[in-house]
Write an enzyme that holds these catalytic residues in place. Structure first.
Site, PDB file in Angstrom:
ATOM      1  N   GLY A 239       0.766  -1.243   0.000  1.00 47.09           N
ATOM      2  CA  GLY A 239       0.000   0.000   0.000  1.00 47.09           C
ATOM      3  C   GLY A 239       0.790   1.283   0.000  1.00 47.09           C
ATOM      4  N   ARG A 312      -7.011   2.380 -14.958  1.00 46.66           N
ATOM      5  CA  ARG A 312      -7.037   3.096 -13.676  1.00 46.66           C
ATOM      6  C   ARG A 312      -7.838   4.409 -13.694  1.00 46.66           C
ATOM      7  NH1 ARG A 312      -2.995   4.899 -11.299  1.00 46.66           N
ATOM      8  NH2 ARG A 312      -3.731   4.404  -9.210  1.00 46.66           N
ATOM      9  N   TYR A 316     -10.702   4.150 -11.029  1.00 41.55           N
ATOM     10  CA  TYR A 316     -10.462   4.810  -9.738  1.00 41.55           C
ATOM     11  C   TYR A 316     -10.340   6.326  -9.868  1.00 41.55           C
ATOM     12  CZ  TYR A 316      -8.358   0.129  -8.826  1.00 41.55           C
ATOM     13  OH  TYR A 316      -8.087  -1.195  -8.720  1.00 41.55           O
ATOM     14  N   CYS A 352     -15.566   2.870 -27.096  1.00 37.74           N
ATOM     15  CA  CYS A 352     -16.901   3.449 -27.028  1.00 37.74           C
ATOM     16  C   CYS A 352     -17.428   3.504 -25.594  1.00 37.74           C
ATOM     17  CB  CYS A 352     -17.853   2.635 -27.895  1.00 37.74           C
ATOM     18  SG  CYS A 352     -17.229   2.478 -29.555  1.00 37.74           S
TER      19      CYS A 352
HETATM   20  C1  LIG Z   1      -2.986  -5.438  -3.469  1.00 36.89           C
HETATM   21  C2  LIG Z   1      -2.333  -5.974  -2.274  1.00 36.89           C
HETATM   22  C3  LIG Z   1      -1.018  -5.607  -1.965  1.00 36.89           C
HETATM   23  C4  LIG Z   1      -0.213  -4.627  -2.790  1.00 36.89           C
HETATM   24  O1  LIG Z   1      -0.657  -3.325  -2.681  1.00 36.89           O
HETATM   25  P1  LIG Z   1       0.241  -2.145  -3.300  1.00 36.89           P
HETATM   26  O2  LIG Z   1      -0.547  -0.924  -3.114  1.00 36.89           O
HETATM   27  O3  LIG Z   1       0.429  -2.457  -4.750  1.00 36.89           O
HETATM   28  O4  LIG Z   1       1.508  -2.107  -2.561  1.00 36.89           O
HETATM   29  C5  LIG Z   1      -0.428  -6.198  -0.872  1.00 36.89           C
HETATM   30  N1  LIG Z   1      -1.097  -7.086  -0.091  1.00 36.89           N
HETATM   31  C6  LIG Z   1      -2.358  -7.465  -0.371  1.00 36.89           C
HETATM   32  C7  LIG Z   1      -3.025  -8.452   0.506  1.00 36.89           C
HETATM   33  C8  LIG Z   1      -3.026  -6.918  -1.459  1.00 36.89           C
HETATM   34  O5  LIG Z   1      -4.287  -7.278  -1.703  1.00 36.89           O
END
Ligand SMILES: *Cc1c(COP(=O)(O)O)cnc(C)c1O
Length: 425
Positions: A239, A312, A316, A352
């Site tokens: 994340g 993306r 998002y 489209c």
């Molecule tokens: C998607 C995901 C990640 C990776 O997230 P990033 O934002 O790409 O670092 C890590 N762990 C789990 C369980 C995920 O679902």
């Protein structure tokens, strides 16, 4: 020097001219910098070294075999969320004994495959999953290594579609259920609880959510140890945010400053599952302008990349920097501000759907039919989410290493598009 940089008004990836690549391989074209990719991994390895980490690159961010192979050779392990991803990790020649397997809906087939592959641990997300893993491990006469996925009820303040660690998400379990399941594991010889798993969502651009989750994890680990579990791993997921707009991304050391002390306090080793941080800014999508048109008071640049390539923005509302590959106007640090010589432009694809766009009302230099465009920060959740929508063949991917260029996925042909389909007699 950044891996993507302008040299006399022309974009380069490492030592290779982007227009030369577009000429040789056609567009749309994914261009990766190997130096950037490995540099990001190294940054994480070094920042977290004190926590003896196992870095499990999140395969779902970008699952190209050559990317996985490069990661593996540089000492990364992997986080998978499906049997298919585990298969890819094996095909890339990687060791599976440090692989972690997350996801809320693992099938019996996937669980069996993972046990056969002797992965490090499952990130277990529910009681039903725990029961399924125990039953299959029992059948195979092995002990299944697991971590329980805790939903720490921490607000990661990210997009609603990508926040995962808040009460009410489908991911993980609350602390009461977590304790119940931990007790259940203790009574079951087919299971061994090795760790605790938390993944908060993505992209996260502050360290607070990690500090908060880390503090909760320390308490939970202490409780588990007191109850007789041999907890070795604290897995804080992925994340980490990156710079999509300017310099908003934090260095790995900022996250390490709050995470490493928690791991030490818990007396654990650290597992991390970074995806976007490693691969996000390692690639551009290079496209070519097909037409421009003025309509309804707006200027549209229609280029040959589309939402089937990079979904993306449509999915998002994501922001991607973009700029012509050749331009006498220098790309500014802050893309949203007004720029001399530029005009508000919508950059769209040919599909489209009104959601098929890469930029809206963006100040960009004038562009014409045939010009090349670079869409930045395309490495994560780009090709991995690409499809054949509108029967568009998926694009070529090339990996640049200094002056060396390797095709790591060839462009699909029209024949590829229909290869799996059978005509009814
Ligand atoms: C998607 C995901 C990640 C990776 O997230 P990033 O934002 O790409 O670092 C890590 N762990 C789990 C369980 C995920 O679902």
């Amino acid at each position: 020097m950044s891996s993507f940089h302008y040299r006399s008004d022309e974009l380069y990836c490492e030592d290779v001219s982007v227009s030369r690549l577009a000429e040789e391989f056609g567009t749309p074209l994914w261009i990766y910098s190997k130096a950037y990719l490995l540099g990001q991994l190294r940054q994480i390895q070094e920042a977290f070294a004190a926590a003896e980490p196992v870095i499990c690159y999140s395969v779902k961010a970008n699952s190209n075999l050559s990317i996985l192979k490069a990661m593996s050779e540089a000492g990364s392990s992997f986080d998978v969320v499906s049997g298919g991803e585990l298969y890819r990790v094996k095909a890339a020649g990687a060791d599976t004994t440090k692989v972690v397997f997350a996801g809320v809906g693992k099938t019996d087939e996937e669980i069996r495959f993972a046990l056969e592959s002797q992965i490090l641990m499952f990130d277990v997300e529910s009681e039903a999953e725990l029961d399924a893993i125990a039953a299959i491990a029992g059948d195979m006469d092995v002990v299944a290594p697991i971590a329980l996925r805790l939903n720490p009820d921490v607000d990661a303040k990210t997009h609603a579609k990508t926040t995962t660690g808040k009460k009410g998400n489908k991911f993980g379990m609350d602390i009461e259920r977590f304790q119940e399941l931990a007790a259940k594991v203790l009574r079951d010889s087919r299971l061994k609880l090795l760790g605790i798993h938390i993944h908060l969502g993505s992209p996260i651009l502050t360290t607070d959510p990690y500090a908060e989750a880390g503090a909760k994890a320390v308490e939970v680990v202490k409780g588990l140890r007191a109850a007789g579990h041999d907890i070795q791993w604290l897995n804080l997921g992925g994340g980490f945010g990156i710079s999509y707009r300017g310099n908003e991304g934090l260095p790995a050391s900022a996250y390490a400053n709050v995470i490493v002390p928690a791991v030490k306090a818990a007396g654990c080793r650290l597992a991390l599952e970074p995806g976007r941080f490693i691969v996000g800014n390692s690639a551009i999508l290079c496209t070519q302008v097909v037409f421009t048109k003025r309509e309804g008071g707006k200027l549209f640049v229609i280029q040959d990349g589309a939402m089937n390539d990079l979904i993306r923005p449509a999915m998002y509302d994501s922001f991607h920097r973009l700029w012509p590959v050749k331009s006498t106007v220098a790309m500014p640090d802050l893309v949203e501000s007004e720029i001399a010589g530029c005009e508000k432009t919508d950059v769209v694809g040919p599909i489209c759907e009104s959601s098929d766009y890469f930029a809206k009302d963006r100040y960009l230099p004038p562009m014409q039919r045939g010009d090349l465009l670079a869409i930045f920060s395309a490495g994560a959740y780009g090709t991995a989410m690409s499809s054949n929508y509108n029967s568009r063949p998926r694009a070529t991917e090339v990996l640049v290493d200094g002056g060396k260029v390797t095709v790591i996925r060839r462009r699909e042909t029209y024949a590829d598009l229909i290869a799996q389909e059978l005509l009814e007699e």
